[in-house]
Each structure stands twice: as C-alpha cells, then as structure tokens.
Design a protein around this motif. Structure first.
Motif, PDB file in Angstrom:
ATOM      1  N   ASN A   5      26.597  48.775  69.167  1.00 46.09           N
ATOM      2  CA  ASN A   5      26.764  49.128  67.746  1.00 46.09           C
ATOM      3  C   ASN A   5      28.041  49.927  67.522  1.00 46.09           C
ATOM      4  OD1 ASN A   5      24.494  47.803  66.847  1.00 46.09           O
ATOM      5  ND2 ASN A   5      23.172  49.608  66.937  1.00 46.09           N
ATOM      6  N   SER A   6      28.347  50.878  68.422  1.00 45.67           N
ATOM      7  CA  SER A   6      29.573  51.662  68.275  1.00 45.67           C
ATOM      8  C   SER A   6      30.797  50.783  68.410  1.00 45.67           C
ATOM      9  CB  SER A   6      29.729  52.739  69.309  1.00 45.67           C
ATOM     10  OG  SER A   6      28.708  53.410  69.718  1.00 45.67           O
ATOM     11  N   SER A   7      30.763  49.859  69.366  1.00 46.55           N
ATOM     12  CA  SER A   7      31.901  48.953  69.548  1.00 46.55           C
ATOM     13  C   SER A   7      32.089  48.074  68.317  1.00 46.55           C
ATOM     14  CB  SER A   7      31.694  48.075  70.780  1.00 46.55           C
ATOM     15  OG  SER A   7      31.640  48.859  71.940  1.00 46.55           O
ATOM     16  N   LYS A   8      30.975  47.576  67.763  1.00 47.60           N
ATOM     17  CA  LYS A   8      31.056  46.727  66.571  1.00 47.60           C
ATOM     18  C   LYS A   8      31.660  47.504  65.402  1.00 47.60           C
ATOM     19  CE  LYS A   8      28.684  43.444  63.716  1.00 47.60           C
ATOM     20  NZ  LYS A   8      29.895  43.044  63.122  1.00 47.60           N
ATOM     21  N   LYS A   9      31.218  48.752  65.203  1.00 46.74           N
ATOM     22  CA  LYS A   9      31.763  49.580  64.121  1.00 46.74           C
ATOM     23  C   LYS A   9      33.260  49.826  64.328  1.00 46.74           C
ATOM     24  CE  LYS A   9      27.629  51.910  62.565  1.00 46.74           C
ATOM     25  NZ  LYS A   9      26.992  53.180  62.293  1.00 46.74           N
ATOM     26  N   LEU A  10      33.654  50.078  65.566  1.00 45.57           N
ATOM     27  CA  LEU A  10      35.067  50.302  65.870  1.00 45.57           C
ATOM     28  C   LEU A  10      35.884  49.038  65.579  1.00 45.57           C
ATOM     29  CD1 LEU A  10      37.280  52.129  67.023  1.00 45.57           C
ATOM     30  CD2 LEU A  10      36.681  51.266  69.282  1.00 45.57           C
ATOM     31  N   VAL A  11      35.388  47.883  65.999  1.00 46.85           N
ATOM     32  CA  VAL A  11      36.073  46.611  65.738  1.00 46.85           C
ATOM     33  C   VAL A  11      36.174  46.374  64.233  1.00 46.85           C
ATOM     34  CG1 VAL A  11      35.849  44.093  65.959  1.00 46.85           C
ATOM     35  CG2 VAL A  11      35.517  45.546  67.954  1.00 46.85           C
ATOM     36  N   ASP A  12      35.092  46.639  63.488  1.00 45.61           N
ATOM     37  CA  ASP A  12      35.109  46.462  62.030  1.00 45.61           C
ATOM     38  C   ASP A  12      36.155  47.362  61.379  1.00 45.61           C
ATOM     39  OD1 ASP A  12      33.112  44.559  62.181  1.00 45.61           O
ATOM     40  OD2 ASP A  12      31.491  45.925  61.585  1.00 45.61           O
ATOM     41  N   LYS A  13      36.256  48.618  61.840  1.00 48.12           N
ATOM     42  CA  LYS A  13      37.250  49.547  61.288  1.00 48.12           C
ATOM     43  C   LYS A  13      38.672  49.071  61.584  1.00 48.12           C
ATOM     44  CE  LYS A  13      34.809  53.935  61.066  1.00 48.12           C
ATOM     45  NZ  LYS A  13      34.744  55.315  61.526  1.00 48.12           N
TER      46      LYS A  13
END
Length: 141
Positions: A5-13
């Motif tokens: 989830n953290s990686s996905k949020k970082l990629v989205d940002k």
C-alpha cells in the motif's frame, strides 16, 4: 499499512507530480508558440530564396535583422497600447512582447546581398546565392 500500500501511494504521488509537470511544460510551450511569428520560406528561382515573416503590430524601427556565422536572426518588439479615457471609465489594452526567429544559412548564400523590406505587418527577406555558386548553363561547341 503494508509495504504494498505504501509503495502504491508513493507511485501514485510520483505519477501525479509527473502529470502536473508535463501539463506545465505543455502550457509553457503553447505560450511560447503563440509568440513566435509565422514564417514562410520559399525558393523563388535557382539563385534566390525568400523568407516572409508575419509581424503584425510591429513598427519598422523595432525590427533588427542580423547575420552571425551561418544564422540569419530576426528580432522584433511589439509595443501596442490602446487607451480610452472618459468621465466615467478608463480602458487600457496593451500588448508588449519580443519576437525572435533564426534561420540557418547554407554556405552558398551571399551575406552581402541580403535584401529586406517591411510592409503591412509582413517582413520580406530575399537571399541570393554567391555568384560563383549559381547554376550556369554550358554551351555545347
């Protein structure tokens, strides 16, 4: 919060920032393109070339044409101001800006035979080939 989830949020940002950056670049290039004058290049004959540049609202004295090395550059400045003053209102519309276009010249262009004239918001530049590089017909004997 999981690592996924953290990686996905970082990629989205990161994707969001990249998209915003690309939009800013696009808007900047669109703005620059609106300020570039249109130019037509044509070969009039085997020995001459014409360049026509639209410079509406530019005064003749605000145009500078230079040749440096293998480049012909046209720089112009538009200064337009329309003011209306009345008892109950004031209107001021103005447009100011610099234009610049550069054209690469081939080695066969005679730098001493460049002709330029300006009329009705259009700049006309004529370039001639060097005498020694003009095409010649050879008579048969």
């Amino acid at each position: 919060m999981s690592i996924i989830n953290s990686s996905k949020k970082l990629v989205d940002k990161v994707e969001e920032k990249v998209e915003k950056g690309l939009q800013t670049v696009k808007e900047t290039f669109d703005n620059v393109a609106r300020h570039l004058p249109f130019a037509n290049l044509a070969k009039r004959s085997n020995d001459t070339f014409d360049i026509e540049i639209d410079l509406p609202g530019v005064k003749k004295e605000d145009i500078e044409i230079t040749i440096e090395g293998n480049y012909l550059s046209v720089n112009a400045q538009r200064k337009y101001k329309n003011e209306t003053k009345a008892d109950d209102y004031y209107l001021c519309e103005s447009s100011f800006g610099m234009f610049s276009r550069s054209f690469a010249l081939s080695d066969n262009i005679n730098r001493d035979k460049v002709d330029a004239k300006y009329e009705d918001g259009r700049l006309y530049i004529t370039l001639e080939k060097e005498e020694s590089k003009k095409s010649k017909k050879i008579a048969l004997k």
